[in-house]
Design a protein around this motif. Structure first.
Motif, PDB file in Angstrom:
ATOM      1  N   LEU A 184       2.127   6.729  15.011  1.00  0.00           N
ATOM      2  CA  LEU A 184       0.895   7.391  14.612  1.00  0.00           C
ATOM      3  C   LEU A 184       0.241   6.699  13.435  1.00  0.00           C
ATOM      4  CD1 LEU A 184       1.824  11.143  14.832  1.00  0.00           C
ATOM      5  CD2 LEU A 184       0.198   9.910  16.217  1.00  0.00           C
TER       6      LEU A 184
ATOM      7  N   HIS B 150      -0.637   3.417  11.164  1.00  0.00           N
ATOM      8  CA  HIS B 150      -0.760   1.972  10.985  1.00  0.00           C
ATOM      9  C   HIS B 150      -1.199   1.724   9.558  1.00  0.00           C
ATOM     10  CE1 HIS B 150      -0.671   0.916  15.312  1.00  0.00           C
ATOM     11  NE2 HIS B 150      -1.103   2.156  15.431  1.00  0.00           N
ATOM     12  N   VAL B 151      -0.680   0.677   8.988  1.00  0.00           N
ATOM     13  CA  VAL B 151      -1.151   0.303   7.659  1.00  0.00           C
ATOM     14  C   VAL B 151      -1.708  -1.108   7.758  1.00  0.00           C
ATOM     15  CG1 VAL B 151      -0.524  -0.083   5.267  1.00  0.00           C
ATOM     16  CG2 VAL B 151       0.537   1.768   6.545  1.00  0.00           C
ATOM     17  N   VAL B 152      -2.932  -1.254   7.342  1.00  0.00           N
ATOM     18  CA  VAL B 152      -3.612  -2.544   7.445  1.00  0.00           C
ATOM     19  C   VAL B 152      -3.789  -3.100   6.049  1.00  0.00           C
ATOM     20  CG1 VAL B 152      -5.685  -3.699   8.200  1.00  0.00           C
ATOM     21  CG2 VAL B 152      -4.809  -1.794   9.504  1.00  0.00           C
TER      22      VAL B 152
ATOM     23  N   LEU C 245       0.816  -1.210   0.000  1.00  0.00           N
ATOM     24  CA  LEU C 245       0.000   0.000   0.000  1.00  0.00           C
ATOM     25  C   LEU C 245       0.849   1.259   0.000  1.00  0.00           C
ATOM     26  CD1 LEU C 245      -2.800  -0.898   2.548  1.00  0.00           C
ATOM     27  CD2 LEU C 245      -2.736  -1.214   0.104  1.00  0.00           C
TER      28      LEU C 245
ATOM     29  N   CYS D 171      -3.387   7.662  12.847  1.00  0.00           N
ATOM     30  CA  CYS D 171      -4.084   7.252  11.632  1.00  0.00           C
ATOM     31  C   CYS D 171      -3.853   5.772  11.316  1.00  0.00           C
ATOM     32  CB  CYS D 171      -3.603   8.052  10.426  1.00  0.00           C
ATOM     33  SG  CYS D 171      -3.969   9.780  10.554  1.00  0.00           S
ATOM     34  N   THR D 172      -4.830   5.191  10.691  1.00  0.00           N
ATOM     35  CA  THR D 172      -4.695   3.861  10.111  1.00  0.00           C
ATOM     36  C   THR D 172      -5.011   3.999   8.634  1.00  0.00           C
ATOM     37  OG1 THR D 172      -5.450   2.874  12.156  1.00  0.00           O
ATOM     38  CG2 THR D 172      -5.491   1.479  10.218  1.00  0.00           C
ATOM     39  N   TYR D 173      -4.192   3.398   7.829  1.00  0.00           N
ATOM     40  CA  TYR D 173      -4.362   3.546   6.389  1.00  0.00           C
ATOM     41  C   TYR D 173      -4.642   2.188   5.786  1.00  0.00           C
ATOM     42  CZ  TYR D 173      -3.109   4.676   1.545  1.00  0.00           C
ATOM     43  OH  TYR D 173      -3.122   4.851   0.187  1.00  0.00           O
ATOM     44  N   THR D 174      -5.615   2.144   4.919  1.00  0.00           N
ATOM     45  CA  THR D 174      -5.878   0.882   4.240  1.00  0.00           C
ATOM     46  C   THR D 174      -6.548   1.154   2.902  1.00  0.00           C
ATOM     47  OG1 THR D 174      -6.764  -1.331   4.521  1.00  0.00           O
ATOM     48  CG2 THR D 174      -8.136   0.464   5.255  1.00  0.00           C
TER      49      THR D 174
END
Lengths: 417, 709
Positions: free
Chosen positions: A363, A365-367, A343, B494-497
Motif C-alpha cells: 500500500l 510507496h516512498v519516492v 524519508l 499511498c505514495t509518500y514523498t
C-alpha cells in the motif's frame, strides 16, 4: 596493462556503489584514470590515435555503464577522446605543413614519402588547408572531390599514419602520447580550478545589498558567493536546506563562518520568500546540450517560483558538467531513486502494513528521487568558466569541447557490446 | 455510486434553476396589475432573492430601480405595503395568497407530509458517512428565545421583538381577507414609508425599501446596536446603499483593522505589560520579519505551568487549551477552533455576572481577556478570529430582558450550533461535493495533513472508488506522516514523498487536493507553508488544484505575499533534523549572529493557481470568495435559526412557503432544499426536479409527484 585494469575496476566499484560524491570529484578522478590508461597503453606504430581512442573508449564504456546518471564521467571520456583527436590532428597538420614546406624548398629530402608521391603537392596542400582552416567560401563553391578528400585526412585513420612511416615515427608516437597526456593534465587542472574561474565573475553579477537564494550545497556557489564577499560586497543569502540531504545546512555553516548574513529556510518556504529575493544562484549536476539542467532535487520548484516572480535564475557550472547529449524524459531517465530511509525510518510503518492479505502489492510507496530537471526556459543565465551564456547558446559551447564522432561512436560501441 | 449520482442531481439543477429564475416572465395569473415587463423579476423571485444566499453558485438577481419596491412582499416585512400604491395591492394579495395556501394545506401537501415522515426515518437510517444529518438536540436551543421562536419566513434579519410582530401580522392577515391591517401594522407601514421617503430624499438615488424598512425597524426596536449584523444581510442583499448613515458606519467597521505590528516598540511594550505569557525574544531575529513576534520557543511552557494557581482570572478550560496550543498538541484550524469554542463554552457555563454589571458587557470583556491569553500562547488563526467574532456578536445580541441562566444557555447552544453547522456539517458538505470530483483511476495528491482532505479521501475510499493518494510532506512538522499512517491503516494505496520531489511526482498526478487555513477575499489561499509550491507546480503541469475550505474560514482581509502577515515557528526545529544524526552541521552555529533560522508556518497561494475552492456553499472559483464573504459572511447563521424547522419544530407551524431553494413542509420537518448546505438529499431521498411558481416536482424513490404550492 594489468595495473590499469585494477585501477579501472576499483573506480568502477566506487561508481557503482555511488561512493564518489559530486560531479567535480567524479570528473577529476575519471580524468586521472584515463590519463593512466593512456600512459599505460602501448602504442603501435600505425594508427596510434586509433589505438588510444579504442583503449579510452573501452574503459569509458564501462565507466559510463557503472553510473549512467553521473553524466560527468561520460563528459570526461568524451573530452579525452576529443583531446586525442585534436592532438592527432594538430600533429598531422603540422607534419603536412612541414611536408609542404619541405616540398616547396627541397624535394630530395622527402625520400621516405615514395608512397605518397602519387599525390600531387597541390592536393596535399588543399587537404592541409582544409584541415587547418574552416572551409572558405571558395572551397564551398569548388566541386566535391576536394571536400571528399577532407574526411580522409581528418579521420584519424590510416591515411595520416601512412604518411608517418618515417624516421621520426617513434618520436611522433611518443609525441602524440605525450601531447595527449599533457592535454589531459590541463583538463584536470581546469576541473580543479573551475571554481576560481567562475568565482572571478562574481562581482559582475552581485551588487550591494542583494538578496540571493540558493538551494542545497554546491562548492561552486560557495566560492562564488565568497568571492563577492571578498570584494567587499555585502549581501544576504537565503539557503533552502535541500531535503532530504540537508546540504543547505552545510552551506549555511560555511557561509556563516565566512561572515555572510545567512538565513536558513525550509524548502517549503521557497515560494514564500522568493518574492523578496533578487537573484537565485544555484549549482548544477549537469547541463544538457539543450540548456536544460540536471540539478539536485527541488531545483525545478525553485526555478518555477523564480520565474513566477521574475527573479533571475543563474546556474553555475564548470565546463566538465556540460553534457553533449540532448535529454529525453530526463526526470525519469536521468534520475536516480535514493533510499526511502531518508524519508521514513525503516520499520516505522511496519505496524500499518498487512502483508498477509490483500493483493500483494504494498500500500505504501516512498519516492525519493535524487535529481530534478530544470527546462532551459526557466534558466536565465549559465555562468561557466568561460563566462556567462544563454541557455540557447549551450549547444554551441558544448560543441567546442566534444567532437561529434564521439557522441555517435559511443552509442554504437555500446550497442555493439 | 448511488450517492454520487444523487449528489450530481443535487448540484446540477441548482445552477440551472437559478439562471431561470431571475429572468422568468411573470405568471399572468398572479401579476395582473403589473405591466408585463420581462426584465423585472417576478415577485416570487424577488422574495426569494435573500434566500439565494443558500445556493452555492448564485448571483443575486439584477436590481432595477422600479422593482426594488416589489421586493417587499415575501420578506418578513411584507405585511407592510410599499409606498407605491399599485404594487401595494399586488404584493399584499400575493402574500395573503401564499399564507392562505399555507394555513390550509392542500391535499397534496398532506400527502407529502405522510410520506415525509417515513422518508425522514429512512434518512436517519441512511448510511451516509455523516451518519444522517440529524441536527443535534442542542441546536434546538434557539427556541428558548421565546420571541424568535415564532419567526418563520424571515431571511431578512430581524430582532426577536420585531419578528413577533410579523408573526402576529401574519396570523391576522391570513384569517380575514386581504388589506386588513392592524393598528401596529399601519403604524409600521407609515414608518416605513416615512423612512423610505427620507432616505430617498437624502440620497437622491434609489434606496431599496427593504433597507429602509430594516432601518426603520432597527430604529424602532429596543436595542439597536446588536442589529447591525442582522441588517448587514439586507445590506448585502440590496446593493447600492448610498448615504445611509448606519450602513455607512457598518461599511467602515468592515475594514479589518490593522494587525499588531511587532516592530512598533511602544505597542509591544504595552502588550508585554498585559500579557500573562512572558516569552523571551529570539536571539537572531530575521530582519524581514521584525513585524511578527519572534520568540524563543519552549521556554514559556514550564513558566506557564508553574503559574497555574496564580492566574485566577483565567478559566481552567481556557488555560488548558492555551497550554495545548503552546505545546503544539492541538494544531490544525478546525481542531484549534473547536477546542477554543468548547473552552469558552465551559467558561460561560461557570460564569456568573458580577453585581452591578451587565452580562453582555462583562462577558465580552472576559472573552477578550481569554482571547488575548490564547494569542499569547499562539497567534490566532483566521478561523478562530471568525469564531470569536461570531461569539461576541451573539453575546451582544442577548436581550437584557433575558435572565442570566437563559442567556448562558443561549450562548451555549449558539456555540454548539456554530461548531456543528460551520465546522462539522460544513465538512460533510465539502466531502459530498469533493467526492464527485474523484474518478476511478485518479491519482490524488495532497500536501501536509488537512482534516477536510482526509475525510474526502476516506469517504471516497468507502464508496469504493479506485484511486491512489500521493502524500507530499515537508519539514519540520512532517504532518503528512500522520496522515499517511491513518490512510494506510484504512487501506488506501499511498505514495509518500517530500516537497522537493514534487516535480518528479507531479507527472503521475491527476488532481491536487489542498486544505487551507483561510481563504482571503482576493482569492489568496492562506495555508500551511509549502502549499503554494505544490499549487504552483501543479499549475505548471496543468493539473487542477482543488482547495477544500469551510466557509467560516473565509476572511475579508487581502494579502499578496506571505511576508506581511505570517506566523513564525520554533527556529530550532530548522537546525535540527530529528532522526538524522549525520545532519549536525549547525550544532553550535546557531549562536552566531550571522545565521538566522526562519521557520515560516504559512504561505499565501496566489489565486491563479487555484482551480476551485470547495466550501460548504458548493464549489466556487477563487474569484467568488469576496462574494461569499460579503453576502453570507454575517448573519448567515440566522437563516438557519429562523428557517430551520428541524432545529425548532413547531416554530413554523403551518406555513408552506419557500424562499428560493427552500421549501418547507414544516409540520413534518420535510425540507426540500438541495442547496441548503447542511441538508444533504441522501437523508431525504427526494430530488427537486422542477420548480415553477405554482408547483414543485419531487422525485421520490423514482416516482414523480407534483406539489402545488
Amino acid at each position: 596493462m594489468p595495473d590499469t585494469q585494477v585501477l579501472v575496476n576499483d573506480f568502477l566499484n566506487k561508481l557503482k556503489k555511488r561512493k564518489i560524491e559530486g560531479s567535480q570529484a567524479t570528473a577529476r578522478q575519471t580524468a586521472e584514470l584515463l590519463r593512466s590508461v593512456i600512459s599505460q597503453q602501448r602504442v603501435p606504430y600505425t594508427n596510434q590515435a586509433g589505438a588510444l581512442i579504442d583503449a579510452v573508449k573501452a574503459v569509458g564504456e564501462q565507466l559510463i555503464a557503472a553510473n549512467p546518471v553521473e553524466l560527468a564521467v561520460g563528459n570526461i571520456v568524451r573530452r579525452v577522446l576529443h583531446i586525442i583527436r585534436e592532438e592527432d590532428l594538430s600533429l598531422t597538420t603540422a607534419a603536412i605543413g612541414g611536408l609542404n614546406l619541405s616540398a616547396v624548398s627541397d624535394d630530395e629530402n622527402d625520400d621516405d614519402r615514395d608512397g605518397d608521391s602519387t599525390l600531387s603537392a597541390a592536393a596535399v596542400a588543399a587537404a592541409a588547408r582544409s584541415t587547418l582552416r574552416p572551409p572558405s567560401l571558395q572551397t564551398l563553391l569548388e566541386d566535391t572531390p576536394v571536400s571528399a578528400a577532407v574526411p580522409q585526412t581528418s579521420s584519424s585513420g590510416g591515411d595520416s599514419e601512412g604518411k608517418s612511416k618515417s624516421a621520426d615515427k617513434s618520436s611522433r608516437s611518443r609525441k602524440l602520447k605525450h601531447d595527449v597526456i599533457e592535454a589531459v593534465n590541463e583538463l584536470i587542472q581546469d576541473i580543479v580550478t573551475c571554481h576560481e574561474q567562475i568565482a572571478e565573475q562574481a562581482v559582475e553579477h552581485i551588487h550591494q545589498n542583494e538578496v540571493i537564494l540558493t538551494l542545497g550545497s554546491s562548492r561552486t556557489v560557495l566560492e562564488f558567493l565568497f568571492a563577492a564577499k571578498e570584494k567587499k560586497r555585502s549581501f544576504r543569502v537565503f539557503v533552502a536546506e535541500g531535503a532530504p540531504r540537508y546540504q543547505g545546512h552545510l552551506l549555511a555553516k560555511e557561509l556563516v563562518a565566512r561572515g555572510l548574513q545567512t538565513t536558513l529556510i525550509t524548502d517549503s518556504a521557497v515560494f514564500a520568500m522568493i518574492s523578496r529575493v533578487n537573484m537565485v544562484i544555484v549549482g548544477a549536476h549537469a547541463v544538457m546540450a539543450n540548456g536544460g539542467v540536471i540539478a539536485p532535487v527541488g531545483m525545478n520548484l525553485v526555478a518555477l517560483a523564480a520565474q513566477k516572480h521574475a527573479v533571475p535564475f543563474v546556474v553555475l557550472a564548470g565546463s566538465h558538467k556540460l553534457c553533449p547529449l540532448y535529454p529525453h524524459n530526463p526526470e525519469v531517465l536521468l534520475n536516480e531513486l535514493r533510499s526511502p530511509s531518508e524519508l521514513l525510518d525503516f520499520g516505522e510503518f511496519s505496524d500499518c502494513m498487512d502483508f498477509g492479505s490483500g493483493s500483494g502489492s504494498p500500500l505504501l510507496h516512498v519516492v525519493n528521487p535524487a535529481f530534478d530537471y530544470v527546462p532551459p526556459k526557466l534558466v536565465s543565465l549559465f555562468i561557466t568558466d568561460t563566462g556567462g551564456h544563454n541557455p540557447s547558446y549551450m549547444y554551441r559551447l558544448i560543441a567546442d569541447y566534444y567532437s561529434a564522432d564521439d557522441l555517435v561512436v559511443q552509442r554504437r560501441a555500446t550497442a555493439g557490446n | 455510486m448511488d450517492s454520487r449520482r444523487s449528489s450530481r442531481a443535487v448540484i446540477d439543477p441548482k445552477v440551472r434553476q437559478v439562471g431561470f429564475f431571475t429572468s422568468a416572465p411573470l405568471p399572468p395569473d398572479r401579476t395582473q396589475s403589473d405591466p408585463p415587463d420581462p426584465i423585472r423579476s417576478p415577485p416570487l423571485a424577488d422574495a426569494s432573492s435573500p434566500g439565494n444566499s443558500l445556493s452555492p453558485v448564485m448571483i443575486p438577481p439584477p436590481r432595477h430601480p422600479s422593482d426594488s419596491l416589489l421586493r417587499l412582499p415575501h420578506s418578513p416585512s411584507d405585511a407592510f405595503p410599499p409606498p407605491s400604491p399599485t404594487t401595494t395591492t399586488t404584493s399584499l394579495g400575493d402574500f395573503s395568497d401564499d399564507v392562505t395556501a399555507a394555513s390550509s394545506p392542500p391535499p397534496a401537501a398532506a400527502r407529502v407530509r405522510g410520506r415525509g415522515s417515513s422518508v425522514k426515518q429512512q434518512g436517519a437510517a441512511s448510511s451516509f458517512p455523516g451518519g444522517g444529518f440529524e441536527v443535534p438536540p442542542s441546536v434546538k436551543a434557539p427556541s428558548s428565545v421565546p420571541a424568535s421562536g415564532l419567526t418563520t419566513v424571515s431571511v431578512v434579519k430581524l430582532p426577536p421583538g420585531i419578528s413577533v410582530e410579523v408573526q402576529s401580522d401574519r396570523a391576522l392577515n391570513s384569517k380575514p381577507l386581504k388589506e386588513k391591517t392592524s393598528k401596529a401594522e399601519r403604524r409600521a407601514i407609515q414608518e416605513a414609508q416615512r423612512a423610505a421617503k427620507a432616505a430617498a430624499k437624502a440620497e437622491g438615488i434609489k434606496t431599496p425599501a427593504v433597507t429602509a424598512l430594516a432601518n426603520a425597524k432597527s430604529a424602532k426596536s429596543t436595542k439597536p446596536s446588536p442589529q447591525r449584523n442582522d441588517s448587514a444581510v439586507v445590506v448585502a442583499a440590496s446593493e447600492k446603499k448610498g448615504g445611509d448613515r448606519s450602513v455607512e458606519k457598518d461599511r467602515k467597521k468592515d475594514v479589518p483593522h490593522p494587525r499588531m505590528q511587532y516592530d512598533d516598540k511602544s505597542r509591544v511594550q504595552k502588550l508585554k505589560k498585559r500579557s500573562v505569557v512572558k516569552p523571551t525574544e529570539a536571539r537572531n531575529r530575521v530582519e524581514l520579519f521584525r513585524h511578527l513576534p519572534q520568540y524563543e520557543h519552549g521556554t514559556q511552557l514550564p513558566v506557564l505551568q508553574s503559574k497555574f494557581f496564580q492566574l485566577d482570572t483565567l478559566h481552567p478550560a481556557v488555560y488548558k487549551v492555551g497550554l495545548q496550543y503552546l505545546s503544539g498538541d492541538i494544531c490544525g484550524g478546525n481542531a484549534r477552533c473547536i477546542a477554543m469554542l468548547q473552552a469558552f463554552q465551559e467558561a460561560i457555563r461557570d460564569y456568573s455576572t458580577p453585581p452591578a454589571k451587565t452580562l453582555s458587557r462583562d462577558l465580552t470583556a472576559k472573552i477578550s481577556s481569554y482571547v488575548s491569553f490564547l494569542i499569547d500562547c499562539r497567534p490566532l488563526s483566521v478561523s478562530m478570529g471568525n469564531a470569536i467574532r461570531f461569539l461576541k456578536s451573539q453575546i451582544a445580541k442577548i436581550p437584557i430582558s433575558l435572565s442570566e441562566s437563559e442567556a448562558k444557555a443561549t450562548l451555549h447552544s449558539d456555540i454548539e450550533r456554530f461548531i456543528n453547522e460551520k465546522i462539522i456539517l460544513a465538512d460533510r458538505v465539502i466531502v459530498k461535493h469533493a467526492v464527485t470530483k474523484i474518478r476511478d483511476g485518479d491519482v490524488l495528491l495532497t500536501y501536509g495533513s488537512s482534516s477536510a482532505v482526509e475525510m474526502i479521501l476516506q469517504h471516497a475510499h468507502e464508496l469504493g472508488k479506485q484511486f491512489r493518494v500521493v502524500i507530499v510532506d515537508s519539514r519540520p512538522k512532517h504532518e503528512g506522516k500522520l496522515l499517511l499512517r491513518r490512510l494506510v491503516r484504512k487501506g488506501l494505496s499511498c505514495t509518500y514523498t517530500h516537497i522537493n520531489a514534487i516535480s518528479y511526482i507531479m507527472h503521475e498526478v491527476t488532481r491536487v487536493f489542498l486544505g487551507a487555513s483561510s481563504v482571503l477575499s482576493n482569492g489568496t489561499v492562506y495555508s500551511r507553508v509549502g502549499t503554494a509550491c505544490v499549487a504552483m507546480v501543479a499549475y505548471g503541469f496543468h493539473i487542477p488544484v482543488l482547495v477544500c475550505c469551510e466557509a467560516y474560514k473565509f476572511h475579508e482581509r487581502v494579502q499578496l505575499d506571505s511576508i506581511c502577515s505570517n506566523e513564525l515557528g520554533d527556529p530550532d526545529s530548522i537546525s535540527k533534523v530529528p532522526g538524522r544524526e549525520d545532519i549536525n552541521h549547525l550544532d553550535g552555529w546557531d549562536k552566531s549572529e550571522n545565521l538566522q533560522l526562519l521557520n515560516l508556518i504559512y504561505d499565501a497561494t496566489p489565486s491563479d493557481y487555484v482551480s476551485l475552492i470547495i466550501t460548504d456553499y458548493g464549489m466556487i472559483p477563487p474569484t467568488s470568495v469576496p462574494v461569499i464573504v460579503r453576502e453570507y459572511g454575517r448573519g448567515q447563521l440566522w437563516i438557519y435559526e429562523e428557517c430551520d424547522p428541524l432545529a425548532s419544530p413547531g416554530r413554523c407551524s403551518d406555513a408552506v412557503f419557500f424562499v428560493d431553494g427552500l421549501i418547507f413542509y414544516p409540520s413534518q420537518h420535510l425540507v426540500l432544499s438541495f442547496w441548503f448546505p447542511d441538508r444533504p438529499p441522501s437523508g431525504l431521498n427526494n430530488d427537486l426536479l422542477e420548480r415553477s411558481d405554482n408547483f414543485v416536482t419531487v422525485a421520490e424513490n423514482g416516482n414523480f409527484t407534483n406539489f402545488e404550492l
